[in-house]
Motif scaffolding. Sequence first.
Motif, PDB file in Angstrom:
ATOM      1  N   GLY A   1       0.638  -1.232   0.417  1.00 31.27           N
ATOM      2  CA  GLY A   1       0.394  -0.274   0.217  1.00 31.27           C
ATOM      3  C   GLY A   1       0.696   1.192  -0.075  1.00 31.27           C
ATOM      4  N   HIS A   2      -0.204   2.460  -0.441  1.00 33.01           N
ATOM      5  CA  HIS A   2       0.893   4.038  -0.430  1.00 33.01           C
ATOM      6  C   HIS A   2       0.628   4.416   1.066  1.00 33.01           C
ATOM      7  CE1 HIS A   2       1.336   2.547  -4.894  1.00 33.01           C
ATOM      8  NE2 HIS A   2       0.376   2.950  -4.539  1.00 33.01           N
ATOM      9  N   SER A   3       1.287   5.504   1.425  1.00 32.52           N
ATOM     10  CA  SER A   3       1.063   6.285   2.966  1.00 32.52           C
ATOM     11  C   SER A   3       1.297   7.846   2.575  1.00 32.52           C
ATOM     12  CB  SER A   3       1.758   5.654   3.975  1.00 32.52           C
ATOM     13  OG  SER A   3       1.835   3.933   4.270  1.00 32.52           O
TER      14      SER A   3
ATOM     15  N   ASP B   1      -8.406   8.262  -0.890  1.00 33.00           N
ATOM     16  CA  ASP B   1      -9.013   6.795  -0.705  1.00 33.00           C
ATOM     17  C   ASP B   1      -7.521   5.513  -1.372  1.00 33.00           C
ATOM     18  OD1 ASP B   1     -10.282   5.226   0.839  1.00 33.00           O
ATOM     19  OD2 ASP B   1     -11.621   4.016  -1.384  1.00 33.00           O
ATOM     20  N   ARG B   2      -6.728   6.562  -2.051  1.00 35.46           N
ATOM     21  CA  ARG B   2      -5.405   5.215  -2.357  1.00 35.46           C
ATOM     22  C   ARG B   2      -4.286   4.580  -1.585  1.00 35.46           C
ATOM     23  NH1 ARG B   2      -9.575   6.032  -6.997  1.00 35.46           N
ATOM     24  NH2 ARG B   2      -9.319   4.566  -8.180  1.00 35.46           N
ATOM     25  N   PHE B   3      -4.679   6.026  -1.033  1.00 35.08           N
ATOM     26  CA  PHE B   3      -3.567   5.638  -0.138  1.00 35.08           C
ATOM     27  C   PHE B   3      -4.125   4.763   1.416  1.00 35.08           C
ATOM     28  CE2 PHE B   3      -2.010  10.008  -1.424  1.00 35.08           C
ATOM     29  CZ  PHE B   3      -0.919   9.382  -1.517  1.00 35.08           C
ATOM     30  N   MET B   4      -3.337   3.757   1.793  1.00 37.42           N
ATOM     31  CA  MET B   4      -3.356   2.798   2.593  1.00 37.42           C
ATOM     32  C   MET B   4      -3.843   3.675   4.502  1.00 37.42           C
ATOM     33  SD  MET B   4      -1.736  -0.700   3.558  1.00 37.42           S
ATOM     34  CE  MET B   4      -2.742  -2.052   4.773  1.00 37.42           C
ATOM     35  N   PHE B   5      -2.422   4.363   4.547  1.00 32.86           N
ATOM     36  CA  PHE B   5      -1.975   4.782   5.574  1.00 32.86           C
ATOM     37  C   PHE B   5      -2.599   6.395   4.764  1.00 32.86           C
ATOM     38  CE2 PHE B   5      -0.272   1.159   7.457  1.00 32.86           C
ATOM     39  CZ  PHE B   5      -1.262   0.523   7.624  1.00 32.86           C
ATOM     40  N   LEU B   6      -2.849   7.216   6.178  1.00 28.93           N
ATOM     41  CA  LEU B   6      -2.165   8.353   6.786  1.00 28.93           C
ATOM     42  C   LEU B   6      -1.765   8.443   7.867  1.00 28.93           C
ATOM     43  CD1 LEU B   6      -4.328  12.082   5.922  1.00 28.93           C
ATOM     44  CD2 LEU B   6      -2.903  11.836   8.185  1.00 28.93           C
TER      45      LEU B   6
END
Length: 322
Positions: A48-50, A174-179
């Motif tokens: 995932g992206h962050s 929404d494409r980012f797994m984490f903030l």
Amino acid sequence: MTQAFSSDVAAVQYLQEKYATLKSAIGKIVVGQSDVVEQLVMAILCNGHSLLVGVPGLAKTLLVKTLADAMDLSFKRIQFTPDLMPGDITGSEILDENRHFKFIKGPVFANIILADEINRTPPKTQAALLEAMQERTVTVAGVEYPLPQPFFVLATQNPIEQEGTYPLPEAQLDRFMFLIKVDYPSFEEELQIVKQTTGNAVAAIEKVLSGEEIIYFQSLIRKVPVPDNVLSYAVKLAQSTRPGMNGNEAATKYLAWGAGPRASQNLVLAAKCHAVLHGKFSPDIEDVKVVAAAVLRHRIVLNYKAATDNITIEKFIEQISA
């Protein structure tokens, strides 16, 4: 090369050892920020992206660069500005000496991309990065170019100065797994930072993992079994952020928008990874609670009533996950 494991249990134990070594290696360069490091590693192991949010000077760039070095992954930093064009990220075609079109790859062709101050570039350029994040490909002149694997976008935002920025659309958030929130260091940590960075000593970063191993462990994380009660809790937690649904009184009162199904998926994946990194072979509800804030905080939008009642996103997530 990825070594052969006698069983998935042996692979999990090997990953736990590697994670401890990785934290130690990063700690020689980056002081503190242990929660941030853990969340970044979890995002990578979950493919995932962050999005990292913090004021300037908190070593966000150094942390991402150190993480890439420790994982032996290629790294590119892109400084997002209002005049940045999509071709500056993806690459473009040029005429070579034989007058044939030749594609020159842009900085997005790396394993880890640091998208610095991603909200300072216009939507057209943000959309070019969105395709890379979601499809893991870049399309130029009708031709698709696959990005190197593994591929991660770790983007930063400055929470202070918002003048002249282009807020990320919800579809891209929404494409980012984490903030991931990056906070100030403690007094002891800042003292260590000053000692470490005002002398001549330069620490060497140890190569702990490889890209091939990361891809293998991404598959391993997905094989981790999840009890039905944990799955149900994760889905109910995501659904409890949706205003207007039956029984969601807090969401209806304080939220303008809630998290979609991608939040449920990421809650379960992150819980699996958190369990594995902490010596368990299956996640429980506590693992979901630990990752809930990082997964949900950028997927829900507060309304005016929340502001008048002094309800923050963190307070709301804590309330529904209690």
